[in-house]
Write a protein that holds these residues in place. Sequence first.
Motif, PDB file in Angstrom:
ATOM      1  N   UNK A  97      18.915  -6.974   1.757  1.00  0.00           N
ATOM      2  CA  UNK A  97      19.473  -7.266   0.315  1.00  0.00           C
ATOM      3  C   UNK A  97      19.923  -8.656   0.049  1.00  0.00           C
ATOM      4  N   UNK A  98      20.925  -9.076   0.759  1.00  0.00           N
ATOM      5  CA  UNK A  98      21.551 -10.281   0.231  1.00  0.00           C
ATOM      6  C   UNK A  98      22.037 -10.281  -1.087  1.00  0.00           C
ATOM      7  N   UNK A  99      22.619 -11.465  -1.372  1.00  0.00           N
ATOM      8  CA  UNK A  99      23.254 -11.409  -2.881  1.00  0.00           C
ATOM      9  C   UNK A  99      22.133 -11.346  -4.124  1.00  0.00           C
ATOM     10  N   UNK A 110       4.680  -1.886  -7.439  1.00  0.00           N
ATOM     11  CA  UNK A 110       4.164  -1.827  -5.610  1.00  0.00           C
ATOM     12  C   UNK A 110       3.877  -3.314  -5.318  1.00  0.00           C
ATOM     13  N   UNK A 111       3.010  -3.860  -6.225  1.00  0.00           N
ATOM     14  CA  UNK A 111       2.721  -5.170  -6.072  1.00  0.00           C
ATOM     15  C   UNK A 111       3.993  -6.297  -6.004  1.00  0.00           C
ATOM     16  N   UNK A 112       4.820  -6.036  -6.966  1.00  0.00           N
ATOM     17  CA  UNK A 112       6.147  -6.792  -7.031  1.00  0.00           C
ATOM     18  C   UNK A 112       6.767  -6.602  -5.631  1.00  0.00           C
ATOM     19  N   UNK A 113       6.880  -5.575  -5.025  1.00  0.00           N
ATOM     20  CA  UNK A 113       7.429  -5.210  -3.748  1.00  0.00           C
ATOM     21  C   UNK A 113       6.826  -5.776  -2.772  1.00  0.00           C
ATOM     22  N   UNK A 114       5.439  -5.787  -2.639  1.00  0.00           N
ATOM     23  CA  UNK A 114       4.931  -6.719  -1.652  1.00  0.00           C
ATOM     24  C   UNK A 114       5.066  -8.275  -1.773  1.00  0.00           C
ATOM     25  N   UNK A 115       5.331  -8.668  -2.975  1.00  0.00           N
ATOM     26  CA  UNK A 115       5.535 -10.260  -3.180  1.00  0.00           C
ATOM     27  C   UNK A 115       6.956 -10.403  -2.728  1.00  0.00           C
ATOM     28  N   UNK A 169       0.811  -0.828   0.050  1.00  0.00           N
ATOM     29  CA  UNK A 169       0.134   0.193   0.083  1.00  0.00           C
ATOM     30  C   UNK A 169       0.933   1.235   0.086  1.00  0.00           C
ATOM     31  N   UNK A 170       1.806   1.119   0.698  1.00  0.00           N
ATOM     32  CA  UNK A 170       2.776   2.463   0.778  1.00  0.00           C
ATOM     33  C   UNK A 170       3.482   2.724  -0.592  1.00  0.00           C
ATOM     34  N   UNK A 171       3.924   1.661  -0.972  1.00  0.00           N
ATOM     35  CA  UNK A 171       4.740   1.754  -2.173  1.00  0.00           C
ATOM     36  C   UNK A 171       3.593   2.082  -3.569  1.00  0.00           C
ATOM     37  N   UNK A 172       2.573   1.782  -3.462  1.00  0.00           N
ATOM     38  CA  UNK A 172       1.355   2.352  -4.475  1.00  0.00           C
ATOM     39  C   UNK A 172       1.245   3.858  -4.420  1.00  0.00           C
ATOM     40  N   UNK A 173       1.764   4.343  -3.561  1.00  0.00           N
ATOM     41  CA  UNK A 173       1.715   5.986  -3.380  1.00  0.00           C
ATOM     42  C   UNK A 173       2.958   6.637  -4.137  1.00  0.00           C
ATOM     43  N   UNK A 178      13.805   1.432   1.935  1.00  0.00           N
ATOM     44  CA  UNK A 178      14.637   0.467   1.362  1.00  0.00           C
ATOM     45  C   UNK A 178      14.287  -0.314   0.186  1.00  0.00           C
ATOM     46  N   UNK A 179      12.908  -0.653   0.253  1.00  0.00           N
ATOM     47  CA  UNK A 179      12.259  -1.561  -0.850  1.00  0.00           C
ATOM     48  C   UNK A 179      12.115  -0.420  -2.019  1.00  0.00           C
ATOM     49  N   UNK A 180      11.661   0.838  -1.670  1.00  0.00           N
ATOM     50  CA  UNK A 180      11.463   1.723  -2.660  1.00  0.00           C
ATOM     51  C   UNK A 180      12.873   1.666  -3.446  1.00  0.00           C
TER      52      UNK A 180
END
Length: 587
Positions: free
Chosen positions: A362-364, A174-179, A163-167, A414-416
């Motif tokens: 993050x990881x590799x 945004x959906x990809x970030x949630x997944x 929801x935050x990324x959708x903004x 970070x995800x953004x």
Amino acid sequence: MSNYIRFLHLETHRFTFLEIEALVTLSTLLLFLMLPVRYLAFFPHAGFHQFAQKRFRACVAVFCLSFFGRIALLPIEPFMAPNIHDEFSYLLASDTFAHGRLTNPTPPHWHHFEGFYVLMQPTFQSKYGAAQPLFMALGQRLMGTPRAGILLTMGLAAASLCWMLQAYLPAEWALLGGLLAVVRISWFSYFGNAYWGGSVAILGGCLLLGAAARLARKARARDGVLMALGLLLLANSRPFEGALISLPICLYTFWVLIRERARMGVWVPGMAVLLAGAACTGYYCHRVTGHFTFPWTAYWRQWSICPPFLFGKPNDSVHYQFADQLIYSRDRETLPYVGAKTPIGFFAEMAVKAIYQWRFFVFPALSVALIGLIPTLRARKFRVLMYTLAFACFGFLSETWLQAHYVAVACGIVYLILLNGLRWMRVSARSHVVWLKLLRGTLASMVCMIFVRLIIVPGNTFPPNWGSQTADIPGYRDITRILDAKAGKQLVIVRYRPDHFWGYSWINNGHDLQTEHVIWARDTEPLESNVPLVCAFTDRKVWLLVPPESGFMPPPDQTAPWDAAAAGRFLRPYPSTACYSGSGARY
């Protein structure tokens, strides 16, 4: 501990999980770079784009995948038993709230019940904020286990991230970030599998950031309420770290609302929720500590030597009665503080903290996506977020300890950055197809690592990350089962061996010692007799436990044969004690 192939117990050539993911990522990227792009065209996908356009549906899908997906994985990936000091402290608070209490009276002979991260005076309660334990208590009341509360908060956290990324981003990204958050955090990390994770901090931070972005575009009362809820969750989970991201965002939002001359109907609901929540928080703190101060502050004054900030001074007024408390507080906790006293040590500590966060978020597999830091810094619409992250990083670096659940308040930022890196690859593919291959190779490596994680039992690391587990306390689960199966109430006096490891905590009790089936107490002999303790619980069978240490370890997973009854050899009846008052009456 080496990694093991699940069910087969074959060592993976002593590769760490970090090395395994690096090899899988490099192999997948090389495969995608060598093959023609038309053979590996799975993203972007028109169906995925169409599904993401229904934004509420996308958030619900992320929540369901997080919640029910983790339940579906239980036969392969069972929940770990609590084994960290923090977890037992959260469980105490959850048990207290589930029984309709805010805190508990100090138990009699309370020195015998001293645990880590637990206040004993003026009341008996966890030092942590009330937000996460309240969710755990909800799960305990409705579904019989605080695990349900953890699954709920992690599902809400993943959905709030979407929801935050959708903004800030197009709906499909945004959906990809949630997944990505579901598979990297919800399913496998300690955020969604332990009681000391940062799911509530993610939820609070994403509500704050997402609501602020929407208020800046169109002032609506519901976004003000969501922003207030985010602030309250941060204040009652990670107050200092939450303040680091809240201060810049709140100042910016207030400036925008004043500039746009927002009507009072926008301000009032959010302010009312915020003031009511602040009053409840103050009341809770006063009930626990006797003052309007956070419980963790009172705990530090009573029980901690090392200051929580590198610029602070040690607390020299603390006196410890037990060796494990002294070793932990004087030696273990102070390592980062002492190490950062020299310029070289300070920068070394900063590097270690940065690596810890990289290994969790993050990881590799996502390292290539860090290229998104460049377009995020350049874009004007992300400027406030980047200023907020820079401000927060200065605060993070001032902390003596910095673990992933501290930084979870900024997980949305970070995800953004990571998603902007993936988007930049997609845009750059117009000029060179290699960027599209890198994008798809990165996402394919993430998918591959889901199956690798399900096949390989990861090793024990601290702090834990998505590819690790924390080792069980030797014999804890087996000895607990033996005691739970006994008829009547039990009192276990724990006598640690000289080689006891401070990380193995056995003194973990529920909210009401009088009603608990099994209670755990410290052995104080020879300095102080255990007789008053035994005489205070004459209705219980008393046991003496000399717990096993690191040499007593079960196999690395649940499929290997193990004789749980062997753990009972560490438990024996406590010598009988005559309990008489001065008048000769037994009490």
